[in-house]
Design an enzyme around this catalytic site. Structure first.
Site, PDB file in Angstrom:
ATOM      1  N   HIS A  93       0.823  -1.224   0.000  1.00 29.68           N
ATOM      2  CA  HIS A  93       0.000   0.000   0.000  1.00 29.68           C
ATOM      3  C   HIS A  93       0.853   1.269   0.000  1.00 29.68           C
ATOM      4  O   HIS A  93       0.308   2.369  -0.113  1.00 29.68           O
ATOM      5  CB  HIS A  93      -0.936   0.027   1.208  1.00 29.68           C
ATOM      6  CG  HIS A  93      -1.968  -1.057   1.204  1.00 29.68           C
ATOM      7  ND1 HIS A  93      -2.822  -1.262   0.147  1.00 29.68           N
ATOM      8  CD2 HIS A  93      -2.272  -2.013   2.128  1.00 29.68           C
ATOM      9  CE1 HIS A  93      -3.620  -2.295   0.423  1.00 29.68           C
ATOM     10  NE2 HIS A  93      -3.301  -2.774   1.607  1.00 29.68           N
ATOM     11  N   ASP A 151      -2.623 -10.495  -2.596  1.00 30.54           N
ATOM     12  CA  ASP A 151      -3.148 -10.061  -1.300  1.00 30.54           C
ATOM     13  C   ASP A 151      -4.650  -9.785  -1.418  1.00 30.54           C
ATOM     14  O   ASP A 151      -5.150  -9.441  -2.492  1.00 30.54           O
ATOM     15  CB  ASP A 151      -2.411  -8.786  -0.880  1.00 30.54           C
ATOM     16  CG  ASP A 151      -2.690  -8.351   0.546  1.00 30.54           C
ATOM     17  OD1 ASP A 151      -1.836  -8.609   1.412  1.00 30.54           O
ATOM     18  OD2 ASP A 151      -3.765  -7.746   0.791  1.00 30.54           O
ATOM     19  N   HIS A 194      -6.158  -7.282  -0.438  1.00 30.71           N
ATOM     20  CA  HIS A 194      -6.369  -5.867  -0.761  1.00 30.71           C
ATOM     21  C   HIS A 194      -5.600  -5.491  -2.018  1.00 30.71           C
ATOM     22  O   HIS A 194      -4.506  -6.007  -2.271  1.00 30.71           O
ATOM     23  CB  HIS A 194      -5.884  -4.988   0.399  1.00 30.71           C
ATOM     24  CG  HIS A 194      -6.510  -5.304   1.716  1.00 30.71           C
ATOM     25  ND1 HIS A 194      -5.946  -6.199   2.612  1.00 30.71           N
ATOM     26  CD2 HIS A 194      -7.666  -4.873   2.276  1.00 30.71           C
ATOM     27  CE1 HIS A 194      -6.718  -6.284   3.683  1.00 30.71           C
ATOM     28  NE2 HIS A 194      -7.772  -5.498   3.501  1.00 30.71           N
ATOM     29  N   ASP A 197      -4.097 -12.856   3.412  1.00 32.45           N
ATOM     30  CA  ASP A 197      -5.339 -12.406   4.034  1.00 32.45           C
ATOM     31  C   ASP A 197      -6.572 -12.689   3.173  1.00 32.45           C
ATOM     32  O   ASP A 197      -7.695 -12.387   3.576  1.00 32.45           O
ATOM     33  CB  ASP A 197      -5.282 -10.925   4.445  1.00 32.45           C
ATOM     34  CG  ASP A 197      -4.631 -10.028   3.410  1.00 32.45           C
ATOM     35  OD1 ASP A 197      -4.279 -10.522   2.322  1.00 32.45           O
ATOM     36  OD2 ASP A 197      -4.473  -8.826   3.689  1.00 32.45           O
TER      37      ASP A 197
HETATM   38 ZN    ZN Z   1      -4.004  -7.141   2.670  1.00 32.51          ZN
END
Ligand code: ZN
Length: 341
Positions: free
Chosen positions: A158, A193, A195, A282
Site C-alpha cells: 500500500h 493479497d 487488498h 489475508d
Molecule cells: Zn491485505
C-alpha cells in the site's frame, strides 16, 4: 528454498490504529513473524538473515523527502508538547499541488494516507529490515536461486513512492522488482493479497518495463476504496501494463483460480524475465478481515498454477495475512505448491 527474515522487524509494534473513528488493536502484529516463520520451516525453507544494504535499493522507488520524513518524524513529533507516542496524521491535503510543508504535523498528512500506519520509536529500524529482507530475497534470485521467499514485516504494497498507508511504509515488492532489474529488465509483479496493491500500482503506473497485476476484493466497498478498479490500466507508456482483477466479497477457490488464470495469461503475454509475487495470505477463509474465502488447498493450487505457468526466477515477498490458526499453514501450502515440479 531460501527464506529471508530478521527478528529486528518485530520491534515495530503500533498497538492501535484508528478505524471507523475508534482506536482498535492493530492487527499487523509482530506475532505474524512467528507464525509465518513456522510456515516457512514446515515448507522446508532454510532461514537466512538479511544484510544491511543502506538506502540505495530503497531510494530506487521512494523519494528523498519521504525517506527523510520516515527517518526523523518520530523524534520531531516528540518535540510537540503533549503529542501522542506515535506519529498519526490529523490533517491531510485534498490535493498535492500545494507547498511541501515544514511542520512535522503537516508532513505527516502529506506522507500518510490514513491512520493505520503510525510511526513509533522502532518503526524506522523495522521497516529498513523489512525492505532489506526484500533486497536479499531478490539477491538470491539474482545469484541463481530459482525461488526465494522474503518474510517482510511490516508489509509494503500500500506504500507509494512517498505515501505510507494500510500498515505499509516501504514498498518491499516494488523494491525487490527494482532490484531484480539489474539483471532482469522485464519484471512482472503478481499481487494476490486480499487488498489491492495501490502503492505498487502507483509506483509503476507510467512504466512498460514492470507489469503490475493484482487480484483482490472489489474496492467498491473495501480498502483501499479509491484504487483497484478494473478501469485502471496504466498511463502513458504504462497504458496496458497495469491489470486489476477485483472479485466479489467471499469469493472462494474455484472462482478465484479462474481469475488467477486470467492474470497468468496476461503475465505470460508480457514474457517477464523475473517475477515478484506479492503474497498476501489475508484472502484466507479464516483471516480476520473476512474479505475472500480461499482454503489452504486453494493456496496450494495458487502456487501450483503460478509455477506451471511462469517458470521464470521468482521472488516471493510477504505482504498481508493476519493472525489465525492457519496463517502459517497457508504459507506452507502456497510455497509447497510453488515448488511442485
Ligand atoms: Zn491485505
Amino acid at each position: 528454498m531460501k527464506a529471508f527474515l530478521s527478528d529486528k522487524q518485530a520491534a515495530h509494534y503500533p498497538e492501535h490504529f484508528l478505524e471507523n473513528g475508534v482506536f482498535e488493536q492493530n492487527p499487523e502484529m509482530p506475532e505474524r513473524i512467528n507464525r509465518l516463520r513456522a510456515g516457512a520451516l514446515a515448507a522446508g525453507c532454510s532461514l537466512h538473515e538479511p544484510q544491511n544494504h543502506g538506502m540505495g535499493p530503497i531510494a530506487k522507488v521512494h523519494t528523498p523527502e519521504y525517506l527523510a520524513f520516515l527517518k526523523h518524524a518520530y523524534k520531531r513529533w516528540g518535540y510537540i508538547k503533549g503529542a501522542s507516542d506515535a506519529v498519526i496524521p490529523d490533517i491531510r491535503p485534498t490535493t498535492r499541488d500545494g507547498h511541501y510543508p515544514a511542520s512535522v504535523v503537516a508532513q505527516a498528512g502529506y506522507h500518510m494516507s490514513d491512520a493505520s500506519s503510525p510511526i513509533t520509536a522502532d518503526t524506522w529500524d523495522s521497516i529498513c529490515w523489512s525492505a532489506w529482507t526484500a533486497v536479499d530475497t531478490a539477491n538470491a534470485v539474482l545469484t541463481g536461486d530459482k525461488l526465494a521467499y522474503g518474510l517482510c514485516r511490516p508489509p509494503g504494497h500500500h506504500a507509494s513512492a512517498d505515501i505510507a498507508g494500510g500498515f505499509c511504509y516501504f514498498n518491499n515488492s516494488a523494491i525487490a522488482a527494482a532490484h531484480l532489474q539489474q539483471k532482469y529488465p522485464r519484471v512482472a509483479i503478481l499481487d494476490v493479497d486480499l487488498h489491492h496493491g495501490n502503492g505498487t500500482q502507483q509506483i509503476f503506473y507510467n512504466r512498460d518495463d514492470v507489469l503490475t497485476v493484482s487480484i483482490h476484493a472489489d474496492p467498491v466497498r473495501f480498502y483501499p476504496f479509491f484504487w483497484g478498479h478494473a478501469a485502471e490500466r496504466g498511463a502513458g507508456r504504462g497504458l496496458g501494463y497495469n491489470m486489476n482483477l477485483p472479485l466479489p466479497r467471499k469469493t472462494a477457490d474455484a472462482e478465484y483460480l479462474a481469475t488467477l488464470q486470467t492474470a497468468l495469461t496476461r503475465i505470460e503475454a508480457f514474457a517477464p524475465d523475473a517475477l515478484v509475487i506479492a503474497l498476501g495470505l489475508d484472502a484466507s477463509e479464516d483471516d480476520p478481515f473476512g474479505g475472500l474465502s480461499i482454503s489452504p488447498v486453494g493456496f496450494r493450487e495458487i502456487g501450483c498454477m503460478i509455477a506451471a505457468s511462469l517458470p521464470c526466477p521468482t521472488a516471493v515477498i510477504q505482504e498481508g495475512g493476519y493472525l489465525s490458526d492457519i496463517l502459517g499453514h497457508n504459507l506452507t501450502q502456497f510455497l509447497n505448491g510453488l515448488e511442485t515440479p
